[in-house]
Design an enzyme around this catalytic site. Structure first.
Site, mmCIF file in Angstrom:
data_model
loop_
_atom_site.group_PDB
_atom_site.id
_atom_site.type_symbol
_atom_site.label_atom_id
_atom_site.label_comp_id
_atom_site.label_asym_id
_atom_site.label_seq_id
_atom_site.Cartn_x
_atom_site.Cartn_y
_atom_site.Cartn_z
ATOM 1 N N CYS A 1 65.499 32.498 46.765
ATOM 2 C CA CYS A 1 64.292 32.072 47.393
ATOM 3 C C CYS A 1 63.442 31.870 48.335
ATOM 4 O O CYS A 1 63.521 30.577 48.859
ATOM 5 C CB CYS A 1 63.354 31.880 45.828
ATOM 6 S SG CYS A 1 61.562 32.347 46.311
ATOM 7 N N CYS B 1 60.737 26.794 46.991
ATOM 8 C CA CYS B 1 61.666 26.911 47.368
ATOM 9 C C CYS B 1 62.377 26.336 48.255
ATOM 10 O O CYS B 1 64.361 25.710 48.416
ATOM 11 C CB CYS B 1 62.669 28.317 46.581
ATOM 12 S SG CYS B 1 62.023 28.815 45.048
ATOM 13 N N ASP C 1 49.178 44.818 37.902
ATOM 14 C CA ASP C 1 48.511 43.487 37.255
ATOM 15 C C ASP C 1 48.971 41.792 36.215
ATOM 16 O O ASP C 1 48.628 43.404 35.314
ATOM 17 C CB ASP C 1 46.849 43.826 37.893
ATOM 18 C CG ASP C 1 46.040 44.094 36.413
ATOM 19 O OD1 ASP C 1 46.339 45.122 36.416
ATOM 20 O OD2 ASP C 1 45.659 42.644 35.948
ATOM 21 N N CYS D 1 60.573 31.309 50.009
ATOM 22 C CA CYS D 1 58.637 31.129 48.976
ATOM 23 C C CYS D 1 59.330 29.392 50.195
ATOM 24 O O CYS D 1 59.586 29.258 49.399
ATOM 25 C CB CYS D 1 58.805 30.588 47.743
ATOM 26 S SG CYS D 1 59.028 29.644 46.484
ATOM 27 N N ASP E 1 37.938 45.521 38.488
ATOM 28 C CA ASP E 1 38.110 46.651 37.602
ATOM 29 C C ASP E 1 36.356 46.628 37.728
ATOM 30 O O ASP E 1 35.751 46.195 37.853
ATOM 31 C CB ASP E 1 38.653 45.492 36.219
ATOM 32 C CG ASP E 1 38.037 43.990 35.684
ATOM 33 O OD1 ASP E 1 37.203 43.771 36.442
ATOM 34 O OD2 ASP E 1 38.808 43.059 35.568
ATOM 35 N N HIS F 1 55.891 30.028 44.104
ATOM 36 C CA HIS F 1 57.061 30.385 43.722
ATOM 37 C C HIS F 1 57.625 32.322 42.918
ATOM 38 O O HIS F 1 57.992 33.121 43.109
ATOM 39 C CB HIS F 1 57.562 29.193 43.172
ATOM 40 C CG HIS F 1 59.224 30.063 42.394
ATOM 41 N ND1 HIS F 1 60.383 30.767 43.037
ATOM 42 C CD2 HIS F 1 59.667 30.781 40.639
ATOM 43 C CE1 HIS F 1 61.192 31.286 42.787
ATOM 44 N NE2 HIS F 1 60.780 31.399 41.153
HETATM 45 ZN ZN LIG Z 1 60.537 30.571 45.467
#
Ligand SMILES: [Zn+2]
Length: 371
Positions: free
Chosen positions: A303, A308, A265, A305, A91, A334
Site C-alpha cells: 500500500c 503504510c 458511498d 498510503c 444527498d 489507509h
Molecule cells: Zn496503507
C-alpha cells in the site's frame, strides 16, 4: 449517449464510464468518501485528493442544521467553504430523517415534519426545500427527496413510500437548482419485484441525470440485496450513471460493480478506522489486538498510503491504544486508500475485460483470516 455521462467499456454487466460534472470528471466505478459535516473525518482535502478521491459526498441533513445552507452560500458555497474543488454529491437529507424514525412527527404527500437531531427543534423537508438547500450548497450532483422505509415494514408501507417518492421526484425535478447541477432520481421498492419495478419505471420516466437504488443495504440479507441489485440495475437506462446508496465494504463493492453499479458511498472506511481497524488484503485487522504489539510490518504490504509508507503496525497499535488522534487519522487515510485503490483496480480490470478473474482473486484474498 447523455452529455453528462460517457459509458466507455463493459465487461458482463460491469461498467466503466465518466460522469461529467461542473467541477470535473468522475471516472466510474467511483467510491465516494462521506464528508457528513463538510469534512471526511480527520482527513484534509489535499490528502483526499492524493489518496485518489474524485468525488465527495456531503449530507444535506447535517449541513442544513449546522451551520446552515445560507451561511455556507454566503461563504461561497460548499466547495469553497470546505476547500475541496472537486465534484461533490449531496444527498437530500431524506435518508437521515427516515432512519431517525423516532424524530418523525408526520409524513404527508407534501413532505415530512420532524425534530432536528441536534436540538429537537421542529423542522420540515419538502422536495422544494431540499432542492433549495442543495442549490445553496452548490453541489455538483443533487439527490431527490425520497422515502426509505426500514427493512421491517410491510408491503403496504413500501408501496406508499414508492408512491410518495415518485410524487416528490416529480416536484423536485421542477424546482430550481444550481447552475450546472445534476439531479439524480431514486428508486425505492425494497426487494419487492413488483414495487421496485414500478418505482424504477416511474422515476426513469421523469428523465433524471442519473439514478440511485435506494432502500437497499439497510439490514436485509446480503444475497437478497445483491440479487435485487442485479435485476434492478438492469432495468435502469444504460446511458445514465447508477448509484448504489450506502455500500462500502470491499466485498460488497465488488458485488455491486459486477451487477452494473457505477457509484457508491459509505462511511465504512473512516468509521472502521475510528474503531481501530484496518481494511487490508489479509482481511480486516483490529489493531487493538496484542498480536500487533511487535509487528514491524506496514498495515498492508504494497500500500502506498501515508500510513503504510512510514509507520509500523506496532506504532499504529500503540497510537490506537493510547487514543492518540494520529492513530485514527492514519487508519482513516489507509482505509480510504484501500477502497479507492480497489475501485481503481476494478475499473482497470473492466476496461481490460478481465473483471471476473480480478473479482474472484480479490474475494479469495479478502476472505483470508481476519485477525
Ligand atoms: Zn496503507
Amino acid at each position: 449517449m447523455s452529455d453528462r455521462f460517457t459509458l466507455a467499456a463493459t465487461d458482463g454487466a460491469a461498467r466503466v464510464g465518466v460522469v461529467h460534472t461542473a467541477h470535473g470528471d468522475v471516472p466510474t466505478p467511483a467510491f465516494m468518501p462521506v464528508g457528513t459535516k463538510a469534512t471526511v473525518k480527520t482527513v484534509d482535502p489535499g490528502e483526499l485528493r492524493a489518496l485518489g478521491t474524485t468525488i465527495l459526498l456531503g449530507n444535506t441533513y447535517h449541513l442544513h442544521f449546522r451551520p446552515g445552507e445560507d451561511l455556507i452560500a454566503e461563504l461561497g458555497g460548499l466547495h469553497h467553504f470546505m476547500a475541496w474543488d472537486g465534484p461533490i454529491l449531496t444527498d437530500s437529507g431524506g435518508f437521515q430523517v427516515f432512519s431517525l424514525r423516532d424524530t418523525i412527527a408526520r409524513v404527508d404527500d407534501d413532505g415530512v415534519t420532524f425534530r432536528s437531531v441536534y436540538d429537537g427543534a421542529p423542522a420540515r423537508f419538502t422536495p422544494e426545500s431540499v432542492a433549495r438547500c442543495q442549490t445553496q450548497l452548490g453541489s455538483d450532483i443533487a439527490m431527490c427527496l425520497d422515502i426509505c422505509p426500514s427493512v421491517d415494514v410491510g408491503r403496504a408501507a413500501v408501496e406508499e413510500a414508492v408512491r410518495r417518492t415518485t410524487l416528490w421526484a416529480t416536484r423536485q425535478r421542477a424546482a430550481p437548482r444550481a447552475e450546472g447541477q445534476l439531479l439524480f432520481g431514486i428508486a425505492q421498492g425494497a426487494s419487492d419485484p413488483e414495487l421496485r419495478r414500478r418505482s424504477i419505471a416511474e422515476v426513469t420516466e421523469l428523465d433524471f441525470d442519473g439514478y440511485a437504488l435506494g432502500g437497499l443495504a439497510i439490514g436485509e440479507e446480503r444475497p437478497l440485496m445483491f440479487e435485487t441489485t442485479a435485476w434492478a440495475a438492469d432495468l435502469l437506462p444504460l446511458e445514465k450513471p447508477r448509484y448504489f446508496m450506502g455500500i462500502g465494504d470491499p466485498e460488497g463493492v465488488l458485488e455491486v460493480i459486477e451487477r452494473g453499479v457505477d457509484m457508491f458511498d459509505c462511511v465504512l472506511p473512516t468509521r472502521t478506522a475510528r474503531t481501530g481497524s484496518a481494511l487490508t488484503w489479509e482481511g480486516r485487522l483490529n489493531l487493538r489486538n496484542a498480536t500487533f504489539a511487535r509487528d514491524a510490518r506496514p498495515l498492508d504490504e504494497g500500500c502506498t498510503c501515508p500510513a503504510c509508507t512510514r509507520f509500523t503496525r506496532a506504532y499504529i497499535r500503540h497510537l490506537v491504544n493510547q487514543q492518540e488522534l494520529l492513530g485514527l487519522r492514519l487508519l482513516s487515510l489507509h482505509n480510504l486508500r484501500f477502497l479507492l485503490e480497489l475501485t481503481a483496480n476494478t475499473r482497470a480490470a473492466i476496461e481490460e475485460g478481465r473483471f471476473p478473474s480480478y473479482k474472484a482473486e480479490a474475494l479469495d484474498r479478502l476472505a483470508a483470516a481476519t485477525v
